[in-house]
Design a protein around this motif. Structure first.
Motif, PDB file in Angstrom:
ATOM      1  N   ALA A 141      41.643  49.670  40.753  1.00 51.08           N
ATOM      2  CA  ALA A 141      43.067  49.366  40.591  1.00 51.08           C
ATOM      3  C   ALA A 141      43.334  47.889  40.305  1.00 51.08           C
ATOM      4  CB  ALA A 141      43.835  49.804  41.837  1.00 51.08           C
ATOM      5  N   HIS A 142      42.548  47.020  40.927  1.00 50.71           N
ATOM      6  CA  HIS A 142      42.788  45.579  40.789  1.00 50.71           C
ATOM      7  C   HIS A 142      42.063  44.987  39.584  1.00 50.71           C
ATOM      8  CE1 HIS A 142      45.149  44.549  44.313  1.00 50.71           C
ATOM      9  NE2 HIS A 142      44.345  45.275  45.085  1.00 50.71           N
ATOM     10  N   THR A 143      42.736  44.082  38.899  1.00 58.67           N
ATOM     11  CA  THR A 143      42.078  43.299  37.850  1.00 58.67           C
ATOM     12  C   THR A 143      41.557  41.989  38.440  1.00 58.67           C
ATOM     13  OG1 THR A 143      44.233  42.361  37.253  1.00 58.67           O
ATOM     14  CG2 THR A 143      43.456  44.244  35.954  1.00 58.67           C
ATOM     15  N   GLN A 195      48.303  47.134  47.740  1.00 62.27           N
ATOM     16  CA  GLN A 195      48.570  46.941  46.312  1.00 62.27           C
ATOM     17  C   GLN A 195      47.746  47.902  45.460  1.00 62.27           C
ATOM     18  OE1 GLN A 195      47.704  42.777  45.797  1.00 62.27           O
ATOM     19  NE2 GLN A 195      49.343  42.164  47.214  1.00 62.27           N
ATOM     20  N   ALA A 196      46.482  48.110  45.870  1.00 61.48           N
ATOM     21  CA  ALA A 196      45.607  49.030  45.146  1.00 61.48           C
ATOM     22  C   ALA A 196      46.121  50.463  45.239  1.00 61.48           C
ATOM     23  CB  ALA A 196      44.183  48.944  45.691  1.00 61.48           C
ATOM     24  N   THR A 244      49.268  51.374  45.641  1.00 57.77           N
ATOM     25  CA  THR A 244      50.463  51.460  44.798  1.00 57.77           C
ATOM     26  C   THR A 244      50.070  51.622  43.337  1.00 57.77           C
ATOM     27  OG1 THR A 244      51.700  50.064  46.332  1.00 57.77           O
ATOM     28  CG2 THR A 244      52.593  50.284  44.112  1.00 57.77           C
ATOM     29  N   LYS A 245      49.118  50.814  42.907  1.00 55.45           N
ATOM     30  CA  LYS A 245      48.676  50.858  41.498  1.00 55.45           C
ATOM     31  C   LYS A 245      47.994  52.181  41.152  1.00 55.45           C
ATOM     32  CE  LYS A 245      48.083  45.861  40.957  1.00 55.45           C
ATOM     33  NZ  LYS A 245      47.133  44.744  40.730  1.00 55.45           N
ATOM     34  N   SER A 246      47.250  52.744  42.115  1.00 53.91           N
ATOM     35  CA  SER A 246      46.533  54.000  41.857  1.00 53.91           C
ATOM     36  C   SER A 246      47.371  55.229  42.209  1.00 53.91           C
ATOM     37  CB  SER A 246      45.217  54.026  42.635  1.00 53.91           C
ATOM     38  OG  SER A 246      45.444  53.816  44.015  1.00 53.91           O
ATOM     39  N   ARG A 247      48.612  54.986  42.691  1.00 54.63           N
ATOM     40  CA  ARG A 247      49.566  56.056  43.016  1.00 54.63           C
ATOM     41  C   ARG A 247      49.021  57.056  44.040  1.00 54.63           C
ATOM     42  NH1 ARG A 247      52.019  57.292  36.936  1.00 54.63           N
ATOM     43  NH2 ARG A 247      52.846  55.191  36.602  1.00 54.63           N
TER      44      ARG A 247
END
Length: 276
Positions: free
Chosen positions: A114-116, A209-210, A212-215
């Motif tokens: 998920a994270h860049t 945060q990860a 949220t990004k990966s739903r």
């Protein structure tokens, strides 16, 4: 309170971690405040039962907290010369048999990708790939990554034990890229100020945060990554004895709980419903 300070000195002399010293001291403080009108030398086992009923249960406090109270009381009254407390007779709450929370490999992959941000990605990936506790990750130093032997050395973790975990080639490559980019001074993962350990709350936010990004809409904590590591190892055929060593468990009973969440054998059972 002088008794609390004396208790803290006792715990530190026994080499308990600072987090344990704080937890036990706060637990003991609530007990002694409850009986502030009664001399410590007059407190007996019946008072412990009353405290559990009138304070712990009435306030809907967890069995885990009650267990911390028991640990604190036992340790404290071992240091008191004049006491009516029979330490060995203090009973513990019956523990709820809660299964560990486990994510699928697909969910883990989604979280780790998920994270860049390279640091964020590396921290989460290392927790999962080695089955680390949050504190164990944050206490790592660059010298603990032994690339020649292909291991990660986890020093003085829970129970003051050292252990080793295998270092995957994928993680090693990621760590090398991370090291070149961030050049940590003392700790492997540092915050904005060089030489200062990465904040544990910030690490939890990295996971949020990860998610949220990966739903992924589950109340995932960092410890879920450790549980998933153990369960996925078991499902891939790794012996429980090795998993116990990798996790740093003192008792095999702690490790055996993963047999209850592994789906490897369950999925092979055919439901009688299919034959109706």
């Amino acid at each position: 309170m002088a008794q609390i300070e004396k208790f803290k000195h006792f715990l530190r002399s026994k080499r308990y971690s600072e987090s344990t010293v704080t937890t036990y001291s706060e637990a003991l403080k609530s007990f002694l405040v409850f009986y502030r009108e009664k001399p410590i030398a007059e407190i007996d086992n019946e008072d412990v039962i009353i405290y559990n009923n009138e304070y712990v249960l009435k306030n809907n406090l967890s069995a885990s907290y009650q267990n911390q109270i028991v640990n604190a009381i036992k340790l404290f009254f071992q240091t008191i010369r004049e006491t009516k407390i029979l330490v060995d007779k203090i009973h513990r709450p019956k523990r709820a048999k809660v299964l560990p929370n486990v994510l699928s490999k697909e969910e883990i992959k989604s979280i780790l990708e998920a994270h860049t941000n390279l640091k964020h990605k590396t921290m989460l990936s290392l927790i999962y790939s080695c089955g680390l506790r949050r504190s164990e990750l944050l206490n790592l130093k660059p010298v603990d990554i032994d690339s020649k032997r292909g291991i990660v050395i986890i020093r003085q973790s829970k129970g003051k034990k050292d252990r080793i975990a295998p270092l995957s080639l994928k993680i090693l490559k990621m760590l090398r890229e991370y090291y070149i980019s961030y050049k940590p001074k003392i700790w492997l993962f540092e915050g904005l100020i060089a030489g200062i350990k990465y904040d544990k709350r910030s690490l939890s936010n990295v996971l949020k945060q990860a998610l949220t990004k990966s739903r992924i809409n589950k109340p995932v904590s960092l410890h879920w990554l450790r549980h998933s590591f153990a369960t996925h190892l078991l499902e891939s055929g790794t012996d429980l004895r090795y998993i116990r060593e990798l996790l740093g468990h003192s008792s095999s009973k702690t490790t055996e709980i993963y047999t209850h969440v592994s789906t490897k054998n369950i999925q092979q059972i055919k439901s009688p419903f299919d034959n109706l």
